[in-house]
Design a protein around this motif. Sequence first.
Motif, mmCIF file in Angstrom:
data_model
loop_
_atom_site.group_PDB
_atom_site.id
_atom_site.type_symbol
_atom_site.label_atom_id
_atom_site.label_comp_id
_atom_site.label_asym_id
_atom_site.label_seq_id
_atom_site.Cartn_x
_atom_site.Cartn_y
_atom_site.Cartn_z
ATOM 1 N N TYR A 43 0.826 -1.209 0.000
ATOM 2 C CA TYR A 43 0.000 0.000 0.000
ATOM 3 C C TYR A 43 0.865 1.265 0.000
ATOM 4 O O TYR A 43 0.354 2.367 0.241
ATOM 5 N N ILE A 91 -11.753 6.393 3.344
ATOM 6 C CA ILE A 91 -10.812 5.280 3.383
ATOM 7 C C ILE A 91 -11.509 4.083 4.039
ATOM 8 O O ILE A 91 -11.647 4.026 5.266
ATOM 9 N N LEU A 142 -5.125 0.344 -0.996
ATOM 10 C CA LEU A 142 -5.399 0.633 0.410
ATOM 11 C C LEU A 142 -5.143 -0.614 1.253
ATOM 12 O O LEU A 142 -5.460 -1.733 0.840
#
Length: 571
Positions: free
Chosen positions: A16, A273, A552
């Motif tokens: 990530y 997120i 992510l």
Amino acid sequence: MYGAPELPPDFVSLPYANPDAPRGGRVVFGNTGGFDSLNPFVQKGTVPWQLRFWTHESLMGRSWDEPFTLYGVLAESVETDPERTWVEFTLRDEARFSDGNPVTVADVIWSYQTLGTEGHLRYRGLWGKIASIEETGPRKVRITFNVEDRELALIAGMRPILQKAQWQGKDFAAAQLQDIPIGSGAYVIDSYEAGRYLNFKRNPDYWGGDIPFRRGTMNYDEMRLEFFGDQTVLFEAFKAGQLSAVREFNADKWATQYNFPAVQRGDVVKTDIPHLKPSGITGFVMNTRKPPFDDWRVREALLHAFNFEFINDTITGGAQPRITSYFSGSELALQPGPADGPVRALLEPFAEDLLPGALEGYDLPQSDGSERNRRNIRTATALLEEAGWSVENGVLQDQNGTPMRFNILISQGDKESETAIEIFARALERLGIVIAAEKVDDAQFTSRTNALDFDMTYYRRALSLSPGNEQKLYWGSENADTPGTRNLMGVASPAVDAMIEHMLTATSREDFIAATRALDRILTSGRYVIPFWNFDVGRIAHVKEMKFPQALPIYGDGPQYMPDVWWYQAD
């Protein structure tokens, strides 16, 4: 912990992180309250929470895309036996502290011993499980354990490493504000003014910028923390362009108050997120060391009186779901209905000591969403009567005539908790109970909670997909009454201790999940916390120049995501 790491030995960067991220730029963040210490490794003082993440390193580091997996930071390699009774680390030859001195085995041994005996309570549990720690080569250190606990081989790699020479002739535990621990991390403290600001600069001679674990991280040249009296003032500073980014935890505010001119112009970007981590527990924790919270029926009555549906609608617009258990939202959470299979087998030896619901199944009370909450108030009344409380002249009192009154300790500027308390207080008045919000500054809040000097207080305990030894600190019996404990509710349960031990000694992922689900049942049915809403997605508002990778981690946002893998880039 189980199986092999997902990344190969020759991995380039964490999945990530952007290994080609540019370095440079300056960002400013805001904290509420103040600080009177810059040593995050001791119990004394109030420290900016970011400090230990930015300035210091450990032998190994966590990948936030894998539960229970570590990769080398200060250590270039690690060895352990199949039973994990010992672990041996080999230090990187190039590892350096910020003053240029090498990180040595002597530094590692001193750090583990000092943190284990004089450091913050979070570091002390490991030391008692170490039989020996010794130098086995010029860059090798071996730690041998005295208990069966498979996680210890990982935990041993996660202690911050400090410089032994800096503290010769000094009292580590009584460090003054100016006694800033020297670290090996990418950032050093450049300047500060107590309670007002703290400035970090990336060390131009940082030793680890190109090791795989660090590649594409720690990209900003300068990071500054500004301190504000409360969240409202901080938010206004962000709107005025004084801060680079803020985290927002209220879904209703995110939807309705982030439409100011900078957002409309595109100078500020709103970013969601998502994550897969457990909810953790957030809410008002009850101090069971003192009456009336030592009676589970009183705690259950207060849960019924707390009209979550109405409070949630008032504060978040009903947009955030309620926390239903400590590990809710993840595979580690208790399963609905009666316990069965391996979970039941773990719980049954403690059946006589478990509270109602642990084996049978327990759900938090739900209201009809109206302010009156009549049905739950009736249930609360019956529970209080069963516990020996009765109303006389409109006042709820025990058999000795002592009225039920208590305070809820919160930090100044915690407007959401203050609103929740106001609504809660109106409901409790109908039961004859008087409560009040006790608002104190951040330093007093930390001091009071460390001293266990509260009736009820705001509580937030984040949990991971790899819970382990820290669970003993959170709700283990050993430190339940120790000042500074994180076990604010005062849980002292043999069943809880046993489930944690099962988690630590499990040899398969399946056994580990069963033990964690059993622990979740005990904690949830213990009625220790009045849960709030779940932070089911991370929300970051930031200037458009702050960029982040498209990949992510499964943990989403957290202290080691933003700003660690973000970078600065003008459009």
